[in-house]
Design an enzyme around this catalytic site. Sequence first.
Site, mmCIF file in Angstrom:
data_model
loop_
_atom_site.group_PDB
_atom_site.id
_atom_site.type_symbol
_atom_site.label_atom_id
_atom_site.label_comp_id
_atom_site.label_asym_id
_atom_site.label_seq_id
_atom_site.Cartn_x
_atom_site.Cartn_y
_atom_site.Cartn_z
ATOM 1 N N SER A 217 41.498 38.087 48.741
ATOM 2 C CA SER A 217 40.251 37.689 49.403
ATOM 3 C C SER A 217 40.512 37.651 50.897
ATOM 4 C CB SER A 217 39.838 36.307 48.912
ATOM 5 O OG SER A 217 38.827 35.768 49.750
ATOM 6 N N TYR A 230 41.321 27.486 47.012
ATOM 7 C CA TYR A 230 41.018 28.901 46.781
ATOM 8 C C TYR A 230 41.816 29.771 47.765
ATOM 9 C CZ TYR A 230 38.290 33.218 46.334
ATOM 10 O OH TYR A 230 37.908 34.523 46.142
HETATM 11 P P1 NAD Z 1 32.493 37.327 38.884
HETATM 12 O O1 NAD Z 1 32.349 35.892 38.553
HETATM 13 O O2 NAD Z 1 31.261 38.158 39.025
HETATM 14 O O3 NAD Z 1 33.464 38.023 37.839
HETATM 15 C C1 NAD Z 1 34.668 37.448 37.444
HETATM 16 C C2 NAD Z 1 34.976 37.864 36.015
HETATM 17 O O4 NAD Z 1 36.256 37.343 35.703
HETATM 18 C C3 NAD Z 1 33.990 37.276 35.003
HETATM 19 O O5 NAD Z 1 33.587 38.272 34.099
HETATM 20 C C4 NAD Z 1 34.801 36.185 34.306
HETATM 21 O O6 NAD Z 1 34.434 35.986 32.941
HETATM 22 C C5 NAD Z 1 36.210 36.737 34.429
HETATM 23 N N1 NAD Z 1 37.214 35.675 34.389
HETATM 24 C C6 NAD Z 1 37.216 34.500 35.066
HETATM 25 N N2 NAD Z 1 38.286 33.786 34.735
HETATM 26 C C7 NAD Z 1 38.985 34.517 33.825
HETATM 27 C C8 NAD Z 1 40.177 34.302 33.096
HETATM 28 N N3 NAD Z 1 40.857 33.166 33.228
HETATM 29 N N4 NAD Z 1 40.604 35.259 32.259
HETATM 30 C C9 NAD Z 1 39.908 36.409 32.116
HETATM 31 N N5 NAD Z 1 38.764 36.662 32.754
HETATM 32 C C10 NAD Z 1 38.303 35.724 33.608
HETATM 33 O O7 NAD Z 1 33.348 37.348 40.228
HETATM 34 P P2 NAD Z 1 33.675 38.505 41.302
HETATM 35 O O8 NAD Z 1 32.995 38.139 42.569
HETATM 36 O O9 NAD Z 1 33.484 39.839 40.745
HETATM 37 O O10 NAD Z 1 35.224 38.187 41.528
HETATM 38 C C11 NAD Z 1 36.257 39.050 41.146
HETATM 39 C C12 NAD Z 1 37.466 38.777 42.023
HETATM 40 O O11 NAD Z 1 37.133 39.029 43.373
HETATM 41 C C13 NAD Z 1 37.968 37.328 41.967
HETATM 42 O O12 NAD Z 1 39.369 37.322 41.976
HETATM 43 C C14 NAD Z 1 37.436 36.734 43.263
HETATM 44 O O13 NAD Z 1 38.208 35.646 43.707
HETATM 45 C C15 NAD Z 1 37.533 37.926 44.177
HETATM 46 N N6 NAD Z 1 36.683 37.852 45.358
HETATM 47 C C16 NAD Z 1 35.329 37.805 45.237
HETATM 48 C C17 NAD Z 1 34.552 37.704 46.391
HETATM 49 C C18 NAD Z 1 33.049 37.642 46.353
HETATM 50 O O14 NAD Z 1 32.445 37.379 47.392
HETATM 51 N N7 NAD Z 1 32.402 37.885 45.223
HETATM 52 C C19 NAD Z 1 35.161 37.647 47.633
HETATM 53 C C20 NAD Z 1 36.541 37.700 47.696
HETATM 54 C C21 NAD Z 1 37.296 37.816 46.550
#
Ligand code: NAD
Length: 347
Positions: A217, A230
């Site tokens: 991130s 986080y």
């Molecule tokens: P999201 O919530 O849309 O998707 C996350 C997915 O991961 C979900 O389907 C959830 O069921 C699954 N998940 C969560 N915990 C889990 C576990 N313990 N085991 C297996 N599956 C699990 O989120 P996203 O925004 O697509 O995030 C994906 C990654 O990107 C994460 O690591 C998040 O920290 C990172 N990220 C997101 C953003 C943002 O703005 N959306 C920014 C920076 C980083």
Amino acid sequence: HAPVQLVTPLGDRFLSERLHDDLEQWVPQLTRRTVQAGHWIPRTRPDQLAAWITEFVTSVEDDRPRPAAGDRHAERFGGQLVLVTGAGSGIGRATALAFAEAGARVVAVDRNAEAAARTAESSRLAGAPAAWAETADVSDEQAMERLAAKVGAEYGVVDVLVNNAGIGLSGSFFDTTPEDWKKVLDINLWGVIHGCRLFGRRMAERGQGGHIVNVASAAAYQPSRALPAYSTSKAAVLMLSECLRAELAGQGIGVTAVCPGFVNTAITSTAHFAGVDAEEEKRLQRRVARIYGLRNYPPEKVATAILRAVARNEAVVPVTPEARGARVLSRFAPGLLRWIARVKPPV
Ligand code: NAD
């Protein structure tokens, strides 16, 4: 003109890639594939060749669209085995589909079985010659060991691993309980460690290279008073990726840390806000979701950045303009970033 598939091993010392330049002139229906391997690929990569041949023959027989000649991603990823964690939603789902469009075989892993199954189904529709859904909690060491054993036995050695599953956690340091810390580190950091350890080892043992993408991130290098736990988990993922990249470079395995920025996904509505009651947490989730909705940066763009990063073997990839801006500031004006970190978030 018969449809033709050309497989070029990039490390072939006898037959250089240049020999096949301009082939489209003579073979209009040409599907190109490249693979990081030497001359004897029928011996060293029989799984890959068999997958490509099956896919090619089936797509010709079914008259399905084949990856366009000259599509770099199809050449690079077609027939490869790609495993994405957290593939049920957001960035993970978009990434699984992007690899599927490039003709990769996809393993969609999520703790939500239904969501993983939906992504696998959509991957098949998007062009993946094969796609499987697997249910696993990435923070559960034993579950991950079972997953790695099953994938290895049934689908093969993973060529590209995307450790993406993660959760959001907001709240000041003193509002963040030890349970909150444990949960976010278990998923965001240990989930990545388990993935790298189990799938990375098999990649290294195979000796044919591969790639690991860890989704960190912008919070990994941008401090904030609102996200101590986080940000700590993501900073650890960034450093782990850098160290692993150094260790695996000699084995042809690339490691990339992706730092997305604000991306419009469901993470906002599932993120935990420490130190507030359930009603206030719901209100904050709705408010943050609205802000991310207004920013409206689509997860598909992160997926595109991930495929490009693997193809180019990039080390650290900030994606959104704000993530890229913060990366520049963290290097050249860290004092300014520290000042921004003190600003109270608008929620
Ligand atoms: P999201 O919530 O849309 O998707 C996350 C997915 O991961 C979900 O389907 C959830 O069921 C699954 N998940 C969560 N915990 C889990 C576990 N313990 N085991 C297996 N599956 C699990 O989120 P996203 O925004 O697509 O995030 C994906 C990654 O990107 C994460 O690591 C998040 O920290 C990172 N990220 C997101 C953003 C943002 O703005 N959306 C920014 C920076 C980083």
